[in-house]
Design an enzyme around this catalytic site. Sequence first.
Site, PDB file in Angstrom:
ATOM      1  N   ALA A   1      10.061  -3.295   2.914  1.00  0.00           N
ATOM      2  CA  ALA A   1      11.278  -2.880   3.622  1.00  0.00           C
ATOM      3  C   ALA A   1      11.187  -3.273   5.093  1.00  0.00           C
ATOM      4  CB  ALA A   1      11.485  -1.379   3.477  1.00  0.00           C
TER       5      ALA A   1
ATOM      6  N   ASP B   1      13.218   3.427   1.523  1.00  0.00           N
ATOM      7  CA  ASP B   1      12.323   2.619   2.359  1.00  0.00           C
ATOM      8  C   ASP B   1      13.117   1.814   3.395  1.00  0.00           C
ATOM      9  OD1 ASP B   1      10.581   3.608   0.479  1.00  0.00           O
ATOM     10  OD2 ASP B   1       9.612   1.691   0.046  1.00  0.00           O
TER      11      ASP B   1
ATOM     12  N   ALA C   1       0.824  -1.209   0.000  1.00  0.00           N
ATOM     13  CA  ALA C   1       0.000   0.000   0.000  1.00  0.00           C
ATOM     14  C   ALA C   1       0.860   1.261   0.000  1.00  0.00           C
ATOM     15  CB  ALA C   1      -0.927  -0.005   1.208  1.00  0.00           C
ATOM     16  N   GLY C   2       2.160   1.115  -0.216  1.00  0.00           N
ATOM     17  CA  GLY C   2       3.029   2.292  -0.244  1.00  0.00           C
ATOM     18  C   GLY C   2       3.490   2.727   1.130  1.00  0.00           C
ATOM     19  N   LEU C   3       3.285   1.856   2.144  1.00  0.00           N
ATOM     20  CA  LEU C   3       3.679   2.219   3.511  1.00  0.00           C
ATOM     21  C   LEU C   3       4.913   1.435   3.982  1.00  0.00           C
ATOM     22  CD1 LEU C   3       0.168   2.638   5.208  1.00  0.00           C
ATOM     23  CD2 LEU C   3       1.633   4.395   4.192  1.00  0.00           C
TER      24      LEU C   3
ATOM     25  N   SER D   1       5.893  -1.908   3.527  1.00  0.00           N
ATOM     26  CA  SER D   1       5.784  -3.257   4.106  1.00  0.00           C
ATOM     27  C   SER D   1       6.966  -4.149   3.715  1.00  0.00           C
ATOM     28  CB  SER D   1       4.460  -3.918   3.695  1.00  0.00           C
ATOM     29  OG  SER D   1       4.342  -3.943   2.285  1.00  0.00           O
TER      30      SER D   1
HETATM   31  C1  MEV Z   1       8.730   3.773  -2.945  1.00  0.00           C
HETATM   32  O1  MEV Z   1       8.363   3.736  -1.591  1.00  0.00           O
HETATM   33  C2  MEV Z   1       9.497   5.024  -3.221  1.00  0.00           C
HETATM   34  C3  MEV Z   1       9.931   5.195  -4.664  1.00  0.00           C
HETATM   35  O2  MEV Z   1      10.579   6.471  -4.736  1.00  0.00           O
HETATM   36  C4  MEV Z   1      10.865   4.091  -5.117  1.00  0.00           C
HETATM   37  C5  MEV Z   1      12.235   4.169  -4.455  1.00  0.00           C
HETATM   38  O3  MEV Z   1      12.617   5.177  -3.894  1.00  0.00           O
HETATM   39  O4  MEV Z   1      12.930   3.136  -4.541  1.00  0.00           O
HETATM   40  C6  MEV Z   1       8.732   5.235  -5.609  1.00  0.00           C
END
Ligand code: MEV
Length: 317
Positions: free
Chosen positions: A117, A156, A111-113, A115
């Site tokens: 990492a 991340d 979800a972009g939070l 997970s």
């Molecule tokens: C992903 O959380 C962040 C991006 O900038 C990819 C990255 O930095 O590796 C989209």
Amino acid sequence: MNAPMDLRSRPALFASARACGKVILVGEHAVVHGQPALAAGLAGALELTATRTADANAPVRVTIPAWDLDVELRGDLEHPVARACSEVLAHCDGPLTGWHVTGTATIPARAGLGSSAALTVALARLVLGEQADRDEVIAASMVGERVFHGEPSGVDSAVAATGGVLRFVRGQAPEPIRVAAPLQLVVVPSEVPRSTADQVARVRRNVERWPTIARPMLDAIGAATDAFQDLLARGAHERMGELMDFAHHLLAALGVSSPILDELCHLARASGAAGAKLTGAGGGGCIIALPASDPAPVLAAFRARGLAPIVVEVQPC
Ligand code: MEV
């Protein structure tokens, strides 16, 4: 015939290990291309617990019910999570058999939070210990992150291992930054999964095809990041929303927003947010909104839409 394995000689895991999730405040995607990003750690995102299995030769199993995840690290490793986990364990000289790793997660997966990492950092710490050198843990996490995401910037992994609020520039040590006053953000999962690798590839394609258009957009995101950092250090929240709007529109122009993310940002602004943007890779995942004052109307607007927004408070540091 192999000699029976002596239990005491099996590589061991620590009993438990933790890692943070993350919210990228500003700078995602541009950070892949050398610009700075600001990211805040979400404490308590993931805790892993390790127990020995009765069969010392059984492949390591990783189970995280909140993420519907239950994989065995077998030889074929078709599953990217299984492959990432076994590469992290191998990198750290950890065991590949004889353990069951279970996880308690408070952030959603994909979800972009942060997970993935969080998973790779916590797994590295299960082998190396909670007190292990941070750079060593980040390097191990990156081995798994490359399986998930191709060539991630490392932001991340850095924030999953460190927490706090970081300024991250690819190839440089992450820098904890000053936050003068608590910053409340509303995080809204769109409930649409997405692939970070695909999103990063989309931006790269645009930069390669249209460098004179796309590069200035990445530079502009970098400028918004510097300005945001300055406002954080001064506790001047009232202008931050404008920078978040700039960042969202630049990311949309680079191709990584989506109709639903645009709609959620619009809803946030219409219900009293000073600004809103996608966070993380985009295409799905989450948006973040900065309430102008009381977050209640912003939360109510998303709940009325059937979504489950949460309030995150970035603490002074
Ligand atoms: C992903 O959380 C962040 C991006 O900038 C990819 C990255 O930095 O590796 C989209």
